[in-house]
Design a protein around this motif. Structure first.
Motif, PDB file in Angstrom:
ATOM      1  N   ILE A 151     -11.119 -39.519  -7.864  1.00 31.95           N
ATOM      2  CA  ILE A 151      -9.752 -39.483  -8.163  1.00 31.95           C
ATOM      3  C   ILE A 151      -8.981 -40.603  -9.293  1.00 31.95           C
ATOM      4  O   ILE A 151      -9.357 -41.998  -8.624  1.00 31.95           O
ATOM      5  CB  ILE A 151      -8.246 -39.180  -7.323  1.00 31.95           C
ATOM      6  N   ALA A 160      -2.286 -44.278 -15.885  1.00 27.30           N
ATOM      7  CA  ALA A 160      -0.968 -44.770 -16.709  1.00 27.30           C
ATOM      8  C   ALA A 160      -0.873 -44.588 -18.747  1.00 27.30           C
ATOM      9  O   ALA A 160      -1.495 -44.617 -18.763  1.00 27.30           O
ATOM     10  CB  ALA A 160      -0.460 -45.879 -16.153  1.00 27.30           C
ATOM     11  N   LYS A 165      -6.854 -43.357 -11.351  1.00 30.45           N
ATOM     12  CA  LYS A 165      -5.259 -42.695 -11.481  1.00 30.45           C
ATOM     13  C   LYS A 165      -5.518 -43.064 -12.881  1.00 30.45           C
ATOM     14  O   LYS A 165      -5.767 -43.994 -13.599  1.00 30.45           O
ATOM     15  CB  LYS A 165      -4.204 -44.070 -10.692  1.00 30.45           C
ATOM     16  N   ASN A 183      -6.873 -48.003 -19.956  1.00 29.33           N
ATOM     17  CA  ASN A 183      -5.791 -47.625 -18.672  1.00 29.33           C
ATOM     18  C   ASN A 183      -5.033 -48.699 -18.393  1.00 29.33           C
ATOM     19  O   ASN A 183      -5.334 -49.239 -17.591  1.00 29.33           O
ATOM     20  CB  ASN A 183      -7.015 -46.919 -17.735  1.00 29.33           C
ATOM     21  N   VAL A 221       2.699 -41.480 -14.322  1.00 32.16           N
ATOM     22  CA  VAL A 221       1.016 -41.407 -14.019  1.00 32.16           C
ATOM     23  C   VAL A 221       0.498 -40.473 -13.696  1.00 32.16           C
ATOM     24  O   VAL A 221       1.343 -39.065 -13.815  1.00 32.16           O
ATOM     25  CB  VAL A 221       1.632 -42.129 -12.650  1.00 32.16           C
ATOM     26  N   TYR A 222      -0.796 -39.858 -13.950  1.00 33.07           N
ATOM     27  CA  TYR A 222      -1.752 -39.285 -13.990  1.00 33.07           C
ATOM     28  C   TYR A 222      -2.916 -39.056 -13.679  1.00 33.07           C
ATOM     29  O   TYR A 222      -2.983 -40.025 -12.665  1.00 33.07           O
ATOM     30  CB  TYR A 222      -2.161 -38.229 -15.618  1.00 33.07           C
ATOM     31  N   PHE A 223      -2.831 -37.813 -12.693  1.00 29.73           N
ATOM     32  CA  PHE A 223      -4.303 -38.234 -11.895  1.00 29.73           C
ATOM     33  C   PHE A 223      -5.602 -37.130 -12.346  1.00 29.73           C
ATOM     34  O   PHE A 223      -5.450 -35.875 -12.990  1.00 29.73           O
ATOM     35  CB  PHE A 223      -3.882 -38.206 -10.186  1.00 29.73           C
ATOM     36  N   ASP A 247      -0.374 -33.480 -13.684  1.00 32.70           N
ATOM     37  CA  ASP A 247       0.851 -35.384 -13.351  1.00 32.70           C
ATOM     38  C   ASP A 247       1.137 -35.671 -11.811  1.00 32.70           C
ATOM     39  O   ASP A 247       0.553 -35.058 -10.754  1.00 32.70           O
ATOM     40  CB  ASP A 247       1.635 -34.308 -14.304  1.00 32.70           C
ATOM     41  N   LEU A 248       1.931 -36.518 -11.891  1.00 33.69           N
ATOM     42  CA  LEU A 248       2.127 -36.822 -10.863  1.00 33.69           C
ATOM     43  C   LEU A 248       2.984 -35.798  -9.484  1.00 33.69           C
ATOM     44  O   LEU A 248       2.819 -35.556  -8.543  1.00 33.69           O
ATOM     45  CB  LEU A 248       3.330 -38.213 -10.923  1.00 33.69           C
ATOM     46  N   HIS A 302      -9.078 -35.853 -11.668  1.00 30.61           N
ATOM     47  CA  HIS A 302     -10.096 -34.730 -10.316  1.00 30.61           C
ATOM     48  C   HIS A 302     -11.155 -34.610 -10.965  1.00 30.61           C
ATOM     49  O   HIS A 302     -11.292 -33.664 -11.531  1.00 30.61           O
ATOM     50  CB  HIS A 302      -9.355 -34.053  -9.729  1.00 30.61           C
TER      51      HIS A 302
END
Length: 124
Positions: free
Chosen positions: A117, A121, A119, A41, A100-102, A66-67, A104
């Motif tokens: 969560i 990239a 983060k 990452n 940027v993605y998250f 996604d963001l 969960h």
């Protein structure tokens, strides 16, 4: 030396890598969700591993957004035994845009759910 390190600079032929972590697992704290992360990452070569460490979970769910909050991908796995478990999910990012993605992450057992969560990239 302190911290993490790769066993080889670029992994082996299968692009796999081993991450050495300097921590110990303590069963007495009884958290369901212990550690979650994505490696490498930022993602630079269209593939990453999302690692989830749990204790006593029956299900592990990972949903990637996604963001802007749009759903991208999900991973789900049921556990076949209790105790400390490590789940790894391979995310191929060749079909997503850089950004940027998250993730969960949810660890579920019979009585409760714990979430985190991550983060992530994605770069070219």
């Amino acid at each position: 030396p302190l911290g993490n390190k790769w066993s080889m600079k670029h992994g082996d032929i299968g692009k796999s890598r081993q991450l050495i972590l300097n921590y110990t697992f303590e069963e007495e704290n009884k958290k369901i969700l212990h550690n979650t992360y994505c490696y490498p990452n930022p993602i630079t070569e269209n593939r990453a591993t999302i690692r989830v460490e749990t204790f006593g979970s029956t299900n592990v769910d990972v949903e990637i957004y996604d963001l802007a909050g749009y759903f991208i991908k999900s991973f789900k796995e049921k556990s076949i035994h209790s105790g400390f478990q490590i789940k790894e999910f391979q995310w191929v990012t060749s079909n997503v845009n850089p950004g940027v993605y998250f993730a969960h992450v949810s660890a579920i057992n019979d009585s409760k759910t714990q979430t985190n969560i991550i983060k992530i990239a994605v770069v070219d």
